[in-house]
Design an enzyme around this catalytic site. Sequence first.
Site, short mmCIF file in Angstrom:
data_model
loop_
_atom_site.label_atom_id
_atom_site.label_comp_id
_atom_site.label_asym_id
_atom_site.label_seq_id
_atom_site.Cartn_x
_atom_site.Cartn_y
_atom_site.Cartn_z
CD GLU A 114 -1.72 -2.48 1.17
OE1 GLU A 114 -2.20 -3.30 0.61
OE2 GLU A 114 -0.61 -2.96 1.59
N GLY B 82 9.16 -9.91 2.03
CA GLY B 82 9.15 -8.89 3.05
C GLY B 82 9.97 -9.63 4.21
CB SER B 83 9.82 -8.59 7.73
OG SER B 83 8.36 -8.88 8.20
CD GLU C 119 13.82 -11.49 -2.48
OE1 GLU C 119 14.76 -11.55 -3.24
OE2 GLU C 119 13.15 -10.61 -2.57
CB CYS D 185 16.81 -8.44 1.93
SG CYS D 185 16.37 -8.67 0.28
#
Length: 369
Positions: free
Chosen positions: A69, A119-120, A141, A175
Amino acid sequence: TLAWNGEEAGRIEGRVIAGRMSAGQRLSMPAPVGVVAALTAWNFPAVLATRKLGAALASGCTAVLKAAEATPATAAEVVRALTDAGVPRGVVSLVFGDPAAVSEQLIGAPEVRAVTFTGSTAVGRIVAGHAAKGPKRTVLELGGHAPVIVDADGDVGLAISATLPAKFGSAGQSCVAPTRYYVHESRFDDFAARFIEAVRALRTGAFTEDGVNVGPVIDDGRVAALERLTADAVARGARLCCGGRRVERPGSFFAPTVLADVPEDSDILREEPFGPVAVINRFSDLDEAITQANRTDYAFAAYVFTDSLNTRQRVIEELEASNVGINQMAPSLPDAPLGGMRASGVGYEGGRDGIAAFQHLRLISETAA
């Protein structure tokens, strides 16, 4: 990325395996799994969307993109470009909304047969839990905490010039951004002085301004996290060499920061900072450096600067990282597979393996009647 996957789609092929019966044969044939749910982060909105959609489409699947978003316009333009290029209506869909609610609904839909997420690590575990109820094929990932080893024979100038843009160019929000620098004690003072000087020369601000090198972090929550990690390291005995504070201007800005001689129990050596903070620690032998580099739960990118073939071979074998750059960075490109290890992910993106993530292999055994 889209072009490479489009070209590779025409090269997908099965194979013939000798049959066990006279005049028989077996065929291993790839087939699309079905609808792919693609969930992307905000930090590289075009790259992440095209990497996931390109592989899904090349495999023969349809896809639903649940984009971040925080960066909606980029995702919308990617989908628009695919539509303009002739992708049939309904093959690629785009949704937004409350991340937790939309993701759970999307992953849980019986029509969805595979999930790909960037993402995390914390959110990745939640995504994996939803997908496991299927169970559904999953590519994750996730986070990273990349070490940089500068050995005694490493090129200090090259190590700084190669890693500095990767560390601070996206305000450290990657990352694979280098964070934990382990420098041989014989080169530490030289490296630290030159690295700190280079960081102090960086200018923080909006990229609409001239001469800016470091942009904002995503929000004030990230600023608060960076303040907490820096304060914790200093409280435990680390030296704050520069930065370490919020930049007082509109927006979410954190000054490029260097911490030196950071104790092993500091939070920043375990927790991914995802911001413009670098740690410089010294080591006396390669065993110590490799042990420190492997200490976190993450195992994604790592970088080594050395002229020794022996050192290169050792780090290739002993570093727990899936993406290793030796005397250079380690870019993620569409023609090569890449995936994290341990808490950094499951499965692969890129290359033929990235397409195969969304395909079943059907075994057909046949013989003459």
